[in-house]
Design a protein around this motif. Structure first.
Motif, mmCIF file in Angstrom:
data_model
loop_
_atom_site.group_PDB
_atom_site.id
_atom_site.type_symbol
_atom_site.label_atom_id
_atom_site.label_comp_id
_atom_site.label_asym_id
_atom_site.label_seq_id
_atom_site.Cartn_x
_atom_site.Cartn_y
_atom_site.Cartn_z
ATOM 1 N N TYR A 16 -7.531 34.754 14.883
ATOM 2 C CA TYR A 16 -7.265 35.378 16.181
ATOM 3 C C TYR A 16 -5.809 35.169 16.582
ATOM 4 O O TYR A 16 -5.165 36.072 17.114
ATOM 5 C CB TYR A 16 -8.206 34.811 17.254
ATOM 6 N N ASP A 19 -3.865 37.628 14.733
ATOM 7 C CA ASP A 19 -4.083 38.988 15.234
ATOM 8 C C ASP A 19 -3.266 39.261 16.490
ATOM 9 O O ASP A 19 -2.768 40.365 16.687
ATOM 10 C CB ASP A 19 -5.570 39.223 15.534
ATOM 11 N N LYS A 20 -3.124 38.264 17.355
ATOM 12 C CA LYS A 20 -2.421 38.502 18.612
ATOM 13 C C LYS A 20 -0.934 38.170 18.541
ATOM 14 O O LYS A 20 -0.228 38.293 19.523
ATOM 15 C CB LYS A 20 -3.094 37.740 19.758
ATOM 16 N N GLN A 83 -0.185 44.994 24.104
ATOM 17 C CA GLN A 83 -0.423 43.767 23.339
ATOM 18 C C GLN A 83 -1.895 43.656 22.954
ATOM 19 O O GLN A 83 -2.225 43.306 21.824
ATOM 20 C CB GLN A 83 0.011 42.550 24.154
ATOM 21 N N THR A 87 -3.354 43.655 19.174
ATOM 22 C CA THR A 87 -4.217 42.570 18.710
ATOM 23 C C THR A 87 -5.516 43.126 18.134
ATOM 24 O O THR A 87 -5.949 42.733 17.046
ATOM 25 C CB THR A 87 -4.541 41.612 19.877
#
Length: 138
Positions: A16, A19-20, A83, A87
């Protein structure tokens, strides 16, 4: 024996974070951020490099960040939405690749089982389709 940092519980958190991620992505900066998220004092890049799933996701994210063009806009809501979209798109891309690999693995297993001598495919399917046993957690 060294402490195992990336486990089944922490791997989704690490993915995660990838991903962000926005901006320049390096192993050291990712290791620092991941250490903060996991509550560790320090994580070395060599530790992270020992997890193939992380290496693959890192390389994919780094490539996608290189391709993306940054627009400088002052609207905070729009920036946040962009954003979030970035993500989620990165997560979808990673999960699609993971799904494709799992499907390829399934086809390979299916073919190899079919090619084995004296394997009754009907019996094998019957055994593989059995439900999992219930777990009593008292």
């Amino acid at each position: 024996m060294p402490k195992k940092i990336i486990t089944e519980k922490t791997l989704p958190l690490a993915l995660y974070e990838l991903d962000k991620w926005s901006g320049k992505l390096t192993w050291n900066s990712f290791a620092e951020q991941l250490a903060k998220v996991l509550g560790e004092e320090k994580i070395s890049r060599h530790t992270l490099l020992s997890y193939p799933a992380l290496v693959e996701a890192f390389n994919d994210r780094k490539d996608s960040l290189k391709e993306s063009v940054k627009d400088e806009e002052k609207d905070i809501t729009l920036d946040f939405a962009k954003q979030q979209i970035a993500t989620l798109e990165a997560k979808v891309e990673r999960l699609e690749k993971q799904n494709e690999k799992l499907l390829e693995q399934f086809v390979r297993w299916q073919h190899n089982a079919y090619m084995m001598p004296n394997v009754d495919m009907k019996l094998l399917n019957k055994q593989l389709d059995k439900p999992l046993p219930e777990v009593d957690r008292r």
